[in-house]
Scaffold this active site. Structure first.
Site, PDB file in Angstrom:
ATOM      1  N   SER A 174       0.854  -1.185   0.000  1.00  0.00           N
ATOM      2  CA  SER A 174       0.000   0.000   0.000  1.00  0.00           C
ATOM      3  C   SER A 174       0.885   1.229   0.000  1.00  0.00           C
ATOM      4  O   SER A 174       2.037   1.180   0.454  1.00  0.00           O
ATOM      5  CB  SER A 174      -0.862   0.009   1.276  1.00  0.00           C
ATOM      6  OG  SER A 174      -1.491   1.256   1.450  1.00  0.00           O
TER       7      SER A 174
ATOM      8  N   TYR B 132      -1.819   0.646  10.533  1.00  0.00           N
ATOM      9  CA  TYR B 132      -1.808   0.157   9.148  1.00  0.00           C
ATOM     10  C   TYR B 132      -0.490   0.507   8.465  1.00  0.00           C
ATOM     11  O   TYR B 132       0.075  -0.310   7.736  1.00  0.00           O
ATOM     12  CB  TYR B 132      -3.004   0.767   8.396  1.00  0.00           C
ATOM     13  CG  TYR B 132      -3.204   0.240   6.986  1.00  0.00           C
ATOM     14  CD1 TYR B 132      -3.334  -1.120   6.733  1.00  0.00           C
ATOM     15  CD2 TYR B 132      -3.291   1.121   5.910  1.00  0.00           C
ATOM     16  CE1 TYR B 132      -3.526  -1.590   5.432  1.00  0.00           C
ATOM     17  CE2 TYR B 132      -3.493   0.659   4.618  1.00  0.00           C
ATOM     18  CZ  TYR B 132      -3.608  -0.694   4.384  1.00  0.00           C
ATOM     19  OH  TYR B 132      -3.801  -1.155   3.104  1.00  0.00           O
TER      20      TYR B 132
HETATM   21  C1  8X3 Z   1      -4.853   1.809   0.799  1.00  0.00           C
HETATM   22  C2  8X3 Z   1      -4.309   3.179   0.744  1.00  0.00           C
HETATM   23  O1  8X3 Z   1      -4.558   5.528   1.735  1.00  0.00           O
HETATM   24  O2  8X3 Z   1      -5.940   3.822   2.721  1.00  0.00           O
HETATM   25  O3  8X3 Z   1      -3.981   0.854   1.239  1.00  0.00           O
HETATM   26  O4  8X3 Z   1      -3.599   3.842   3.165  1.00  0.00           O
HETATM   27  S1  8X3 Z   1      -4.630   4.100   2.165  1.00  0.00           S
END
Ligand code: 8X3
Length: 247
Positions: A132, A145
Site C-alpha cells: 500500500s 496500518y
Molecule cells: C490503501 C491506501 O490511503 O488507505 O492501502 O492507506 S490508504
C-alpha cells in the site's frame, strides 16, 4: 509440451484479489482463488475456470491445505489478503485492531509465502506482494496500518535479497486510493457512510481492475525483468494526504 501455469491469489473474494484472479485467468493461468469466504471464491473459480480453496491465512492448517491444493508448481503467487482496521490516532488506537492487521498483512503473508515457496522455486515463479502507499509515508490515523504495510514491504525486500541468484522474481505493488466495495467498509467496521466519504468527490479513483491490470503486466514481463516496486495512485492523489476532491 507446455503445461498449465498455476497462479495463487489470496484475498480473492472481492476487490483487487478477485479482479487479479480474473486478469490472470485471462492471461491463461489456472488460478487458485483463495479467501476465507468459501462461497465467494467458489463462484469466482466457477466463472474463470479456476480452483477455489477456502483459507484463512492466519491458520497454519489452512495454509498447509492451500499449499497442497496448489500443487508442486506455482508460477505466480499474489499476496493480496490483508487490509486496514481502524483510522484512530495512536492516542485512541485499539491495539486489537493492530494485532489483526499484523496477523494478516505481515504474519499471514509470510506464512503463505513460506508454504508456497518450494512450489514457486520449482516453477521458477513470481511472487507479488500487494502492499500500500501506507508503506510509503505515515499519515494521521494510519499508525497501525502504516506499520503493518511497512512490515509487509520488508518481507518482500528481505526475500528478494535471499533469493538473488535463483530464477524467482519478488515484486511489490503499492496501491494508493482504490475504490472497492469493502476496503474502507472493513476499515470503518461496516459504517457505509464513513466508507463512502473516503471516495466522495473523487471523480476517478483507481478501481480494482487498474491494480489487476498492473499485476498482470508485472507478472508477464520477460523472466529476467523484476519489477521491484510499483507505486500506483489515481491522478487525483499526489500523496495520501493530498487528494483532489470536487466541491
Ligand atoms: C490503501 C491506501 O490511503 O488507505 O492501502 O492507506 S490508504
Amino acid at each position: 509440451m507446455s503445461h498449465a501455469r498455476t497462479a495463487v491469489v489470496t484475498g480473492a473474494s472481492g476487490g483487487i484479489g478477485a479482479a487479479t484472479a480474473r486478469a490472470l485467468a485471462a492471461e491463461g493461468f489456472t488460478v487458485v482463488c483463495t479467501a476465507r469466504r468459501a462461497e465467494r471464491v467458489a463462484a469466482l473459480a466457477d466463472e474463470i475456470g479456476g480452483i477455489a480453496v477456502a483459507c484463512d491465512i492466519t491458520s497454519d492448517a489452512d495454509v498447509a491445505s492451500l499449499a497442497a491444493s496448489a500443487g508442486p508448481r506455482v508460477e505466480v503467487l499474489v499476496n493480496n489478503a490483508g487490509g486496514a482496521v481502524g483510522l484512530e490516532p495512536l492516542a485512541e488506537a485499539d491495539l486489537d485492531d493492530w494485532t489483526t492487521m499484523y496477523a494478516t498483512n505481515v504474519l499471514g503473508t509470510g506464512r503463505v509465502t513460506k508454504a508456497l515457496l518450494p512450489a514457486i522455486r520449482a516453477a521458477e515463479g513470481t511472487i507479488v506482494f500487494v502492499t500500500s502507499t501506507a508503506a510509503e509515508a505515515a499519515y494521521e490515523g494510519g499508525a497501525g496500518y502504516n506499520a503493518a504495510k511497512a512490515g509487509e514491504r520488508m518481507l518482500a525486500g528481505a526475500l528478494r535479497l535471499e533469493l538473488c541468484g535463483e530464477p524467482v522474481r519478488v515484486c511489490e505493488i503499492a496501491p494508493g486510493l482504490v475504490h472497492t466495495a469493502e476496503f474502507s467498509l472493513v476499515r470503518f467496521g461496516g459504517d457505509q457512510a464513513k466508507a463512502d466519504a473516503v471516495y466522495a468527490g473523487v471523480a476517478e479513483p483507481l478501481v480494482a481492475g487498474d491494480i489487476a491490470d498492473a499485476i498482470a503486466w508485472m507478472t508477464t514481463r520477460p523472466a529476467h525483468v523484476n519489477i521491484d516496486r510499483l507505486v500506483i495512485r489515481p491522478r487525483a492523489q499526489a500523496a495520501n494526504h493530498k487528494l483532489h476532491k470536487a466541491r
